[in-house]
Design a protein around this motif. Structure first.
Motif, PDB file in Angstrom:
ATOM      1  N   ILE A 101       0.799  -1.223   0.000  1.00  0.00           N
ATOM      2  CA  ILE A 101       0.000   0.000   0.000  1.00  0.00           C
ATOM      3  C   ILE A 101       0.832   1.274   0.000  1.00  0.00           C
ATOM      4  CG2 ILE A 101      -1.667   1.331   1.342  1.00  0.00           C
ATOM      5  CD1 ILE A 101      -2.743  -1.356   2.347  1.00  0.00           C
ATOM      6  N   TYR A 105       0.958   4.841  -2.525  1.00  0.00           N
ATOM      7  CA  TYR A 105       0.202   5.920  -1.891  1.00  0.00           C
ATOM      8  C   TYR A 105       1.062   7.173  -1.716  1.00  0.00           C
ATOM      9  CZ  TYR A 105      -2.587   8.454   1.551  1.00  0.00           C
ATOM     10  OH  TYR A 105      -3.302   9.418   2.223  1.00  0.00           O
ATOM     11  N   TYR A 143      -2.923   9.039   6.894  1.00  0.00           N
ATOM     12  CA  TYR A 143      -4.165   8.301   6.624  1.00  0.00           C
ATOM     13  C   TYR A 143      -5.314   8.740   7.535  1.00  0.00           C
ATOM     14  CZ  TYR A 143      -1.981   4.945   3.433  1.00  0.00           C
ATOM     15  OH  TYR A 143      -1.357   4.356   2.356  1.00  0.00           O
ATOM     16  N   THR A 178      -8.998   9.796  -1.174  1.00  0.00           N
ATOM     17  CA  THR A 178      -8.150   9.059  -0.223  1.00  0.00           C
ATOM     18  C   THR A 178      -8.908   8.665   1.036  1.00  0.00           C
ATOM     19  OG1 THR A 178      -7.356  11.103   0.808  1.00  0.00           O
ATOM     20  CG2 THR A 178      -6.071  10.230  -1.038  1.00  0.00           C
ATOM     21  N   LEU A 181      -9.176   4.925   1.389  1.00  0.00           N
ATOM     22  CA  LEU A 181      -7.899   4.302   1.731  1.00  0.00           C
ATOM     23  C   LEU A 181      -7.591   4.488   3.208  1.00  0.00           C
ATOM     24  CD1 LEU A 181      -5.788   5.443  -1.355  1.00  0.00           C
ATOM     25  CD2 LEU A 181      -7.111   3.350  -1.065  1.00  0.00           C
ATOM     26  N   GLU A 185      -6.829   1.534   5.870  1.00  0.00           N
ATOM     27  CA  GLU A 185      -5.559   1.512   6.590  1.00  0.00           C
ATOM     28  C   GLU A 185      -5.788   1.488   8.101  1.00  0.00           C
ATOM     29  OE1 GLU A 185      -1.454   1.279   6.965  1.00  0.00           O
ATOM     30  OE2 GLU A 185      -2.762   1.031   5.234  1.00  0.00           O
ATOM     31  N   TYR A 336      -5.737  -0.854  -7.709  1.00  0.00           N
ATOM     32  CA  TYR A 336      -5.209   0.102  -6.733  1.00  0.00           C
ATOM     33  C   TYR A 336      -4.632   1.330  -7.438  1.00  0.00           C
ATOM     34  CZ  TYR A 336      -2.537   1.827  -2.694  1.00  0.00           C
ATOM     35  OH  TYR A 336      -2.021   2.593  -1.676  1.00  0.00           O
ATOM     36  N   LEU A 340      -6.116   5.371  -7.607  1.00  0.00           N
ATOM     37  CA  LEU A 340      -5.368   6.554  -7.199  1.00  0.00           C
ATOM     38  C   LEU A 340      -5.147   7.533  -8.353  1.00  0.00           C
ATOM     39  CD1 LEU A 340      -2.676   5.080  -4.777  1.00  0.00           C
ATOM     40  CD2 LEU A 340      -4.504   6.671  -4.195  1.00  0.00           C
TER      41      LEU A 340
END
Length: 413
Positions: A101, A105, A143, A178, A181, A185, A336, A340
């Protein structure tokens, strides 16, 4: 290690619940990312008598994110349950997740906060004010972007005294995505401890957590002003989707597993819950109804869990054959990166070739209006397909030239 690699599969009346690696799961990821692309890239304002229905459907295809949540809950819980007795349980899981990840990211954040502002300066396009958004980079780096809504929520501002951290402008869409995500996370950080300590009591714990989340959403809807964002993006409000996927993984490994119960759940979720939510959203579009914000997300998760349960059965149904098609699995493999990158590509295209109109018909980005082909009827599908093509190309290059080198390190853990 793949989910379910060394499991004892449950057999009953020659019906097998397959728990190992399954290409169908890549197909489901592919469907999820295609739904998200459809939601973000289909031009909402562009509607003719031929496209009204398609436009209406695009309004509800945000549910692709919920399919990702259910899949994550199922797969991650399976991995944790299978590895709970192994050495370095926590270290291996955290490091392997990080290798999958974090590299992409943080490359994405680098593009958003350093490269794109440079391009804007070069183009003298500063109306997005990314420099102001950059002051809140903390929320993205750690995050926590799914809680940015609190910065503009009066109840929390007064209660916690966070007025000085309030965002000066709304985050651009390519950063706003985001939030999902961040939800996942935070789940990855907390759930391994829960599984390790309470694995014998997980079924009851999962049901209790889901009920508490529904009650929390009811409380927020009746208490705060910004309840639509809170119930949609806060991890404590969206963990029910992850929990429903987790519950499926727990039951699949349970000695109490019964194929007939699994099949009933699959039928109820896939053919009752999911259609009910879709019909409700077609009649009452959006997430701004209190009823939907309290119960809707759980029903969506149940629907997708039913879909997942159905395709995990060892049977060649037409639905499973379709989902296993190489087209969907290919998109799933690169989902993924596609997730993004796609809004960055879309945003830059809107800046470079401005053909986006506001509700009153005026151009959104300045006075220049230059649709591809000279017509919005040509521009809309061409722009969408071009964006998908460029996004997929970026995701493919990113995976093979960048991400893959980090993924090779997973074998060490």
């Amino acid at each position: 290690m793949r989910a379910g690699q060394d499991l004892n599969l449950h057999n009953a009346d020659d019906h097998i619940c397959y728990l190992g690696y399954n290409p169908t799961l890549d197909g489901l990821r592919g469907i999820a990312i295609l739904l998200v692309l459809f939601h973000h890239l289909w031009p909402w304002e562009w509607s003719t008598s031929l496209t009204t229905i398609i436009t209406r459907i695009s309004h509800i295809s945000w549910i692709g994110v919920d399919l990702f949540f259910v899949l994550s809950g199922f797969l991650i819980t399976g991995i944790l349950l299978d590895a709970r007795h192994r050495k370095h349980y926590f270290r291996n899981f955290i490091v392997r997740r990080a290798l999958r990840i974090l590299p992409l990211y943080y490359l994405f954040l680098l593009i958003c906060f350093l490269i794109i502002p440079y391009i804007f300066n070069d183009m003298d396009l500063k109306e997005t004010s990314l420099d102001q958004v950059g002051q809140n980079v903390f929320w993205y780096v750690f995050y926590a972007s799914n809680y940015i809504w609190m910065l503009n929520e009066p109840v929390f501002v007064d209660l916690v005294g966070i007025d000085e951290f309030r965002l000066a402008v709304k985050s651009p869409e390519f950063l706003g995505l985001t939030w999902s995500l961040a939800v996942e996370e935070q789940f990855y950080l907390v759930w391994p401890f829960v599984v390790f300590v309470f694995w014998k009591k997980l079924p009851g714990s999962i049901i209790g957590i889901i009920l508490c989340i529904i009650l929390l959403r009811l409380f927020l809807v009746s208490t705060i002003e910004n309840w639509a964002d809170a119930t949609y993006m806060a991890s404590i409000c969206r963990a029910d989707s992850l929990m429903i996927g987790a519950g499926l993984a727990v039951y699949a490994r349970s000695t109490a597993f019964r194929p007939e119960i699994w099949d009933r759940f699959a039928f109820t979720g896939l053919w009752l819950c999911l259609p009910a939510v879709i019909i409700f959203q077609l009649v009452f579009p959006g997430r701004q109804t209190p009823f939907f914000s309290v119960l809707g997300y759980s029903l969506i998760a149940l629907g997708f869990a039913g879909l997942l349960a159905s395709v995990l059965r060892n049977q060649q149904s037409l639905l499973k054959v379709i989902i296993q098609a190489s087209f969907f699995r290919w998109f799933g493999k690169y989902s993924y990166g596609i997730y993004l990158y796609h809004m960055i590509v879309w945003f830059l295209m809107q800046k470079l070739i401005n053909a986006e109109l506001a509700a009153d018909g005026s151009p959104i980005h300045g006075e220049i209006f230059n649709p591809i082909g000279g017509s919005m009827l040509i521009d809309a599908p061409v722009r969408m397909l071009l964006t998908v093509f460029l996004t997929v190309a970026m995701a493919w290059l990113s995976y093979h030239c960048y991400e893959r080198h980090f993924l090779k390190l997973k074998r060490l853990f």
